[in-house]
Motif scaffolding. Structure first.
Motif, PDB file in Angstrom:
ATOM      1  N   GLY A 122      53.721  53.100  43.547  1.00 55.86           N
ATOM      2  CA  GLY A 122      54.879  53.604  44.274  1.00 55.86           C
ATOM      3  C   GLY A 122      55.105  52.955  45.625  1.00 55.86           C
ATOM      4  N   PHE A 123      54.232  52.026  46.017  1.00 58.05           N
ATOM      5  CA  PHE A 123      54.393  51.334  47.295  1.00 58.05           C
ATOM      6  C   PHE A 123      55.025  49.956  47.066  1.00 58.05           C
ATOM      7  CE2 PHE A 123      51.270  53.314  50.567  1.00 58.05           C
ATOM      8  CZ  PHE A 123      51.803  54.568  50.299  1.00 58.05           C
ATOM      9  N   HIS A 124      55.860  49.573  47.996  1.00 61.72           N
ATOM     10  CA  HIS A 124      56.466  48.237  47.956  1.00 61.72           C
ATOM     11  C   HIS A 124      55.713  47.367  48.952  1.00 61.72           C
ATOM     12  CE1 HIS A 124      59.255  44.935  48.099  1.00 61.72           C
ATOM     13  NE2 HIS A 124      60.031  45.501  47.195  1.00 61.72           N
ATOM     14  N   GLY A 125      55.105  46.307  48.459  1.00 61.37           N
ATOM     15  CA  GLY A 125      54.245  45.476  49.286  1.00 61.37           C
ATOM     16  C   GLY A 125      54.909  44.835  50.478  1.00 61.37           C
ATOM     17  N   GLU A 126      56.207  44.547  50.364  1.00 64.34           N
ATOM     18  CA  GLU A 126      56.914  43.878  51.454  1.00 64.34           C
ATOM     19  C   GLU A 126      57.351  44.848  52.549  1.00 64.34           C
ATOM     20  OE1 GLU A 126      57.123  40.700  51.748  1.00 64.34           O
ATOM     21  OE2 GLU A 126      56.296  40.215  49.769  1.00 64.34           O
ATOM     22  N   MET A 127      57.315  46.134  52.254  1.00 61.17           N
ATOM     23  CA  MET A 127      57.736  47.150  53.233  1.00 61.17           C
ATOM     24  C   MET A 127      56.539  47.620  54.049  1.00 61.17           C
ATOM     25  SD  MET A 127      60.290  49.313  50.732  1.00 61.17           S
ATOM     26  CE  MET A 127      60.782  50.477  51.994  1.00 61.17           C
ATOM     27  N   THR A 128      56.795  48.071  55.251  1.00 58.60           N
ATOM     28  CA  THR A 128      55.708  48.551  56.116  1.00 58.60           C
ATOM     29  C   THR A 128      55.214  49.910  55.621  1.00 58.60           C
ATOM     30  OG1 THR A 128      57.155  49.747  57.639  1.00 58.60           O
ATOM     31  CG2 THR A 128      56.784  47.394  58.072  1.00 58.60           C
ATOM     32  N   GLY A 129      54.088  50.327  56.187  1.00 57.33           N
ATOM     33  CA  GLY A 129      53.552  51.628  55.836  1.00 57.33           C
ATOM     34  C   GLY A 129      54.525  52.743  56.167  1.00 57.33           C
TER      35      GLY A 129
END
Length: 353
Positions: A122-129
């Motif tokens: 569910g996390f997008h690697g290019e987006m920040t935390g």
């Protein structure tokens, strides 16, 4: 679901896969399914397939990862799901989380489900935390205002303050799990689904995560489904459990009974007659016997009279100290007791428990 306390119900859940191929298989199989469906007939491939035993070679190209799974979970309950690798635990959680659909059966739920199935799910690697916190909150149906109100608590719990505005692709697996768990726990889903991912975190985070899950279930009345191979964590957190074996539920009940069943069913009988001694050179043999003198080869049950037998190689035992420790099936010490030189001459020492 008629019972208002039941928040999740699995009815006859089964999941079939075709080995070695992506998707459902060949065009001919898909056409065959379509032809049977328009004629109102059952999928012909539901009648084939073998059980999910990863250690054996099968004759069918179809395998049932899950077969006829039925259980209910009440509001505020923490359900432990345990079993060997390949037993179907992750497949079941993916179906419960609606990541994939069941081949047959139905899942009935009340409320939002937050899932923590794999590192980075569910996390997008290019987006920040920080951006991923808002993204996951939106997926769970939270408004931007609700997420903003909790974001400081989420960041503080995760321990990733320094990297919160850094793309997630630069996080370690442990940092990713920390942030993902914090998001799932603080955005108040009615059902929290957690796979083995907590094992990636360090000891400090695991302790904190288990404490948070206890607060969620006991204090806030939310439901947790927890998969782990850490039996101590399962016993500490869960109230009830199920054991999966080759895609079937082999046991269900109180968590203490479930863990005991799982450990005994997956442990060689010989382990119960293993002894550790610091001065092994003094002993030629150590073993347990029952009242009739028969060597015990099975786990000892409650209220059973058992004798500890030993043979020593020397007649000079002056100054020699001897003791015994009784361990549980989870390898936890229950009781330790020393023996005097006088007691050392006895042929048998009785342990009653």
């Amino acid at each position: 679901m008629k019972d208002k306390d039941i928040i999740l119900k699995a009815e006859n859940i089964s999941k079939q896969y075709r080995l070695g191929l992506v998707g459902t298989g060949t065009i001919s199989h898909d056409l065959n399914r379509w032809w049977n469906r328009i004629r109102g007939k059952e999928d012909p491939y539901l009648k084939v397939g073998e059980s999910n035993d990863r250690s054996t070679k099968g004759s069918s190209e179809y395998v049932w990862a899950l077969k006829d799974i039925n259980f209910e979970v009440k509001r505020g309950e923490v359900l432990g799901i345990i079993g060997k690798n390949g037993a179907g635990k992750s497949t079941l959680l993916k179906i419960l989380s609606k990541v994939t659909g069941p081949t047959t059966g139905e899942i009935k739920t009340r409320g939002r489900i937050a899932s923590l199935l794999e590192v980075g799910t569910g996390f997008h690697g290019e987006m920040t935390g920080r951006e991923n916190i808002f993204l996951n909150g939106a997926i769970l149906g939270m408004t931007k205002k609700e997420i903003t109100a909790k974001i400081d608590d989420i960041i503080d719990f995760s321990g990733c303050q320094r990297y919160i505005d850094t793309p997630v692709k630069r996080y370690s697996s442990g940092m990713t799990v920390r942030l993902a768990f914090a998001v799932a726990a603080f955005l108040e889903p009615e059902i929290l689904v957690i796979d083995e991912v907590l094992a990636v975190g360090d000891a400090e985070f695991q302790k904190k995560a288990i404490g948070k899950m206890q607060d969620i279930s006991r204090g806030e009345g939310r439901t947790v489904l927890f998969v782990s191979h850490n039996m101590a964590a399962v016993k500490n957190l869960c109230t009830r459990g199920i054991v999966l074996s080759n895609g079937h539920i082999s046991f269900e009940g109180r968590i203490d009974d479930v863990v005991e069943y799982y450990l005994k069913s997956n442990t060689s009988e010989q382990i119960y007659n293993c002894f550790k001694t610091e001065k092994i050179n003094y002993f030629s043999k150590i073993y347990l016997t029952d009242q009739l003198g028969n060597i015990e080869t099975k786990p000892i049950s409650k209220y059973q009279k058992t004798y500890l037998n030993f043979e020593i190689k020397t007649n000079d035992i002056s100054g020699l100290r001897f003791g015994a420790t009784l361990f549980s099936y989870m390898n936890e010490p229950i009781i330790s007791f020393p023996f005097s030189e006088k007691e050392f001459f006895n042929k048998k020492i009785k342990l009653s428990f």
